[in-house]
Scaffold this active site. Structure first.
Site, PDB file in Angstrom:
ATOM      1  N   HIS A 161       0.812  -1.228   0.000  1.00 16.17           N
ATOM      2  CA  HIS A 161       0.000   0.000   0.000  1.00 16.17           C
ATOM      3  C   HIS A 161       0.847   1.281   0.000  1.00 16.17           C
ATOM      4  O   HIS A 161       0.369   2.338   0.407  1.00 16.17           O
ATOM      5  CB  HIS A 161      -0.951   0.040   1.207  1.00 16.17           C
ATOM      6  CG  HIS A 161      -2.078  -0.940   1.126  1.00 16.17           C
ATOM      7  ND1 HIS A 161      -1.934  -2.269   1.465  1.00 16.17           N
ATOM      8  CD2 HIS A 161      -3.380  -0.787   0.752  1.00 16.17           C
ATOM      9  CE1 HIS A 161      -3.098  -2.893   1.313  1.00 16.17           C
ATOM     10  NE2 HIS A 161      -3.991  -2.027   0.867  1.00 16.17           N
ATOM     11  N   GLU A 320     -14.902  -8.546  -0.970  1.00 16.93           N
ATOM     12  CA  GLU A 320     -15.504  -7.202  -0.899  1.00 16.93           C
ATOM     13  C   GLU A 320     -15.744  -6.681  -2.313  1.00 16.93           C
ATOM     14  O   GLU A 320     -15.413  -5.548  -2.650  1.00 16.93           O
ATOM     15  CB  GLU A 320     -14.587  -6.255  -0.126  1.00 16.93           C
ATOM     16  CG  GLU A 320     -14.309  -6.731   1.299  1.00 16.93           C
ATOM     17  CD  GLU A 320     -13.344  -5.837   2.053  1.00 16.93           C
ATOM     18  OE1 GLU A 320     -12.406  -5.299   1.419  1.00 16.93           O
ATOM     19  OE2 GLU A 320     -13.526  -5.679   3.264  1.00 16.93           O
ATOM     20  N   CYS A 404     -10.686   2.112   7.426  1.00 12.10           N
ATOM     21  CA  CYS A 404     -10.795   2.854   6.170  1.00 12.10           C
ATOM     22  C   CYS A 404     -12.149   3.542   6.026  1.00 12.10           C
ATOM     23  O   CYS A 404     -12.228   4.674   5.537  1.00 12.10           O
ATOM     24  CB  CYS A 404     -10.527   1.934   4.981  1.00 12.10           C
ATOM     25  SG  CYS A 404     -11.606   0.502   4.878  1.00 12.10           S
TER      26      CYS A 404
END
Length: 799
Positions: A161, A320, A404
């Protein structure tokens, strides 16, 4: 430092004003949030909650969970630091500063401004000399986090990330610069962006890598707009051009094929929405036809086959992710809050590219329903998924370890003023309807607009136009699709009631007419101070049906009014809302409830409850059904909720006839309302069935749990069947490690049943256990949860 930061949190109001001169433009220019001050009752409440609760909470969590401490450690690296948490935790700091910066326009506060500067001083010290800023590598270079890899960018396409952190840094830095005029955050972001420009590419000495979790693409494009430096746009396009051309090829992060060859929304919905937004940015800023064609096809796939009526995207918790075409389950709908935010970003960028109101129709639907449902009305609770049906297993949480969604809400809600207007030469677009004052530059001249409205509760909008002198401009007012008979662009949803709504627009009291083009009513005239535009949209409750291929919604309708989708929830109805059936031709009444849920309009209609009697005969009972706006559900405790309501017998779920289990009193080691699912008589059709209610022990792991049935009178039982719920690989529930059945003997002691057959743990089917008959008033199952997972149950039957 800790005391200093907490002191800065005691009073959070925000302020400063700064206009940014853009060096690059979109086909249609945004009107920045700095030019708009919202005075709206509906959105004012949300902004107030963000200022007083959400953002202070997020800053406090950044401190309590070590987010700030990570930057301190990175400034003073040590081999002894233990790296915990997620490699994207740095972004919670950036996102919270971004949201606070947006609020600065509405709520000036020097204390908060100073507090943010103190945080940025810590962030700046963590930056390496060449601009690289990634605490999870820098704080302990010899022993970095397991997701990081041995060198920069090595695991970027997996879990590091690094570029995701850069993207959120840039987004936050631009908002902070625009709000305050200060460069302290912007300079940090530019320095890190320059590091990425130097080190990533296809030239000798560079690393060819693309973001594993997208957002850097859209952020770098925005940095180009702010600075005019094309190298940032070039890097954004490099990332997109090379998606699917590196070593990673998976639908999960949309690297399964080059982006210009993609025509279907797939994979992780947040990653997808951010990447598609980046594609729209590049398309808008470069005019690249391949990108325009690709993003238009992807958008068409979403709105025609993969969009929830709430504007949510991402059907499944399996990754997701987007599901297959028309796969839109309700109770198991994932609809992550972050994905809804990404859907707004995408549709906004496509509007800036094409200038069509259809994108704002989708944006508005998402904004008022599937997005703001993700945060409680008081600003202190958050949904990660936003399902369209529940039996009580869904509750907002005060925070998440993977934060998040809360931090994304922090940055998004305060940015809403920037979505209201847009300009293009003489055209002024009025895209959203909320009370505000704004000063808009139109061909170099300032025009003041003042909106007054009670939207979304009624369809009356007043716009006062006040140029400095007489000025010719085209005021383009969006006529929402819900007014013109279009639920969303395409045929995924349609109105079932065949009503026709109308609208009127007046200037200075006189009706005006105009041809609708791209969804806009255009008023072309020479404007002067004191001119007033009055807009009226008919607003009535409507019933909506889904495309025949949306299996979960067949035989059902949803109810909406204006931009709001409604739902039936347990506190307003003294019967199960999951057993209700609407009339085929319902009539509705609307009632204002000023003191309920910060003020809402309730909708009421006649309905029936179907149930089986003891002989198995279906009986119908008339009831009055009350509906509330979907965004307002789950504020009064956990319980049943449904958006899609049956109006045909094929979709009904009659109350099941009484059984030995259904007549029991349930007790458990973990008590929530969803436990009522285990004796409702509904069993899954297979292991993946998410339409049937279930109960689970998440987030418990590795513990011993129990559920007991207390019979009204002593019963003789010899058989028990359990249907286990397991949402592997992405969910937190697995079949149990083991389980046993106990009965309460005549002395009140729990005793294992004798001669029991095998205790099965197959998921999605009935695991039947037979045992020596016992006469008892109570039966119990004891479940050993897996070491690193919870377990769940659809149904527990006893005979």
């Amino acid at each position: 430092m800790r005391k200093h930061l907490l002191t800065g949190l005691l009073c959070l109001t925000i302020g400063a004003q700064a206009q940014v001169k853009k060096s690059a433009t979109y086909p249609i220019s945004p009107v920045p949030f700095t030019a708009v001050k919202v005075t709206d009752a509906f959105w004012g409440q949300r902004l107030k909650a963000s200022r007083e609760v959400t953002i202070p909470l997020a800053f406090r969590k950044c401190e309590e969970t070590g987010r700030y401490e990570n930057f301190v450690k990175a400034a003073h690296p040590s081999d002894s630091y233990k790296e915990e948490g997620f490699t994207f935790d740095d972004t919670d700091v950036y996102k919270t500063i971004e949201g606070a910066s947006y609020l600065m326009q509405t709520y000036p506060d020097k204390k908060l401004d100073h507090y943010i500067d103190s945080v940025l001083a810590i962030v700046a010290k963590a930056q390496e000399p060449d601009g690289y800023l990634y605490t999870y590598r820098t704080m302990n270079p010899k022993h970095p986090h397991e997701w990081v890899g041995s060198k920069r960018w090595e695991k970027e396409e997996d879990l590091s990330h690094e570029l995701y952190n850069l993207g959120h840094m840039i987004e936050g830095a631009i908002a902070h610069f625009q709000a305050t005029g200060k460069r302290n955050f912007l300079d940090i972001a530019i320095k890190y962006a320059d590091c990425a420009v130097r080190e990533i590419g296809d030239k000798p000495g560079q690393v060819k890598v693309v973001p594993g979790h997208q957002i850097a693409e859209m952020a770098l494009a925005k940095l180009y707009v702010v600075t005019g430096n094309k190298k940032y746009l070039d890097l954004a396009k490099f990332f997109l051009d090379n998606k699917g051309k590196t070593s990673t090829h998976t639908e999960y992060n949309q690297s399964h094929k080059p982006v210009i060859e993609q025509d279907e929304a797939v994979g992780h919905a947040v990653r997808a929405a951010y990447m598609y937004t980046g594609m729209a940015e590049v398309a808008a800023l470069t005019g690249d036809k391949d990108y325009i064609n690709a993003i238009d096809k992807i958008w068409s796939n979403i709105v025609n086959k993969k969009l929830y009526i709430t504007g949510g995207i991402g059907a499944t918790n399996n990754g997701e992710a987007f599901g297959s075409n028309y796969e839109l389950p309700n109770m198991s709908a994932y609809c992550e809050t972050c994905a809804a935010i990404g859907n707004v970003y995408l549709n906004y960028r496509l509007f800036l590219l094409h200038g069509d109101a259809k994108y704002f129709d989708v944006l508005e639907r998402t904004l008022y329903n599937g997005l703001i449902s993700g945060v409680s009305l008081d600003g202190g609770g958050f949904f990660y998924p936003n399902p369209l049906e529940s039996i009580g297993q869904h509750q907002r949480q005060p925070w998440f370890g993977c934060a998040c969604c809360p931090s994304n809400i922090c940055r998004f809600i305060p940015s809403v003023p920037g979505y209201i207007y847009a300009v293009n030469n003489n055209d002024v677009y009025v895209n959203l309807f909320m009370a505000n004052h704004s000063d808009i530059k139109v061909n170099g001249k300032t025009v003041e607009l003042k909106q007054s409205t009670s939207y979304p509760w009624d369809g009356n909008i007043k716009i006062e136009v006040a140029p400095k002198g007489k000025q010719n401009l085209n005021l383009k007012i969006r006529i929402p699709g819900w007014v013109t008979g279009s639920v969303v662009p395409g045929n995924l949803y349609s109105y079932a009631d065949k009503k026709t709504l109308g609208y009127t627009i007046k200037v200075n009291g006189k009706a005006v007419d105009s041809k609708i083009e791209k969804g806009y009513f255009t008023i072309n005239r020479g404007w002067k101070k004191g001119d007033v535009v009055e807009v009226h949209f008919d607003m009535e409750p409507r019933t909506v049906k889904a495309h025949p291929l949306v299996q979960d919604d067949q035989g059902k309708v949803a109810v909406e009014r204006g931009p709001l989708v409604y739902c039936a929830e347990w506190p307003d109805n003294d019967f199960s809302v999951l057993n209700v059936v609407l009339n085929k031709k319902p009539s509705f009444s609307v009632e204002r409830k000023a003191d309920l849920l910060y003020g809402i309009n309730e909708i009421k209609t006649d309905a029936q409850i179907l149930s089986y009697d003891a002989q198995g005969k279906i009986a119908a009972k008339d009831v009055k059904l009350t509906l509330i706006p979907y965004y307002a559900w789950a504020h009064r405790g956990s319980g049943e909720m449904a958006v899609w309501l049956p109006n045909e017998l094929r979709a009904t779920r009659p109350v099941m006839p009484p059984t030995l289990a259904s007549e029991c009193k349930i007790d458990a080691s973990y008590k929530v309302k969803a436990i009522s699912a285990i004796n409702d008589g509904l069993v899954p059709k297979d292991e993946n069935d998410r339409t049937v209610p279930y109960y689970h022990w998440w987030p418990k792991e590795g513990t011993t749990e129990w559920i007991s049935y207390d019979f009204p009178v002593e019963k003789t039982v010899s058989r028990s069947t359990v249907y286990w719920f397991d949402d592997a690989p992405w969910g937190g529930c697995r079949v149990p490690k083991s389980w046993k059945i106990f009965y309460k003997d005549k002395f009140g002691n729990w005793t294992p049943v004798e001669n029991a057959s095998a205790y099965g743990t197959e998921k999605g089917i009935g695991n039947e256990v037979t045992f020596k008959p016992v006469s008892t008033k109570s039966l119990k199952i004891e479940i050993q949860l897996p070491e690193k997972n919870a377990s769940g149950i659809y149904e527990w039957e006893v005979e």
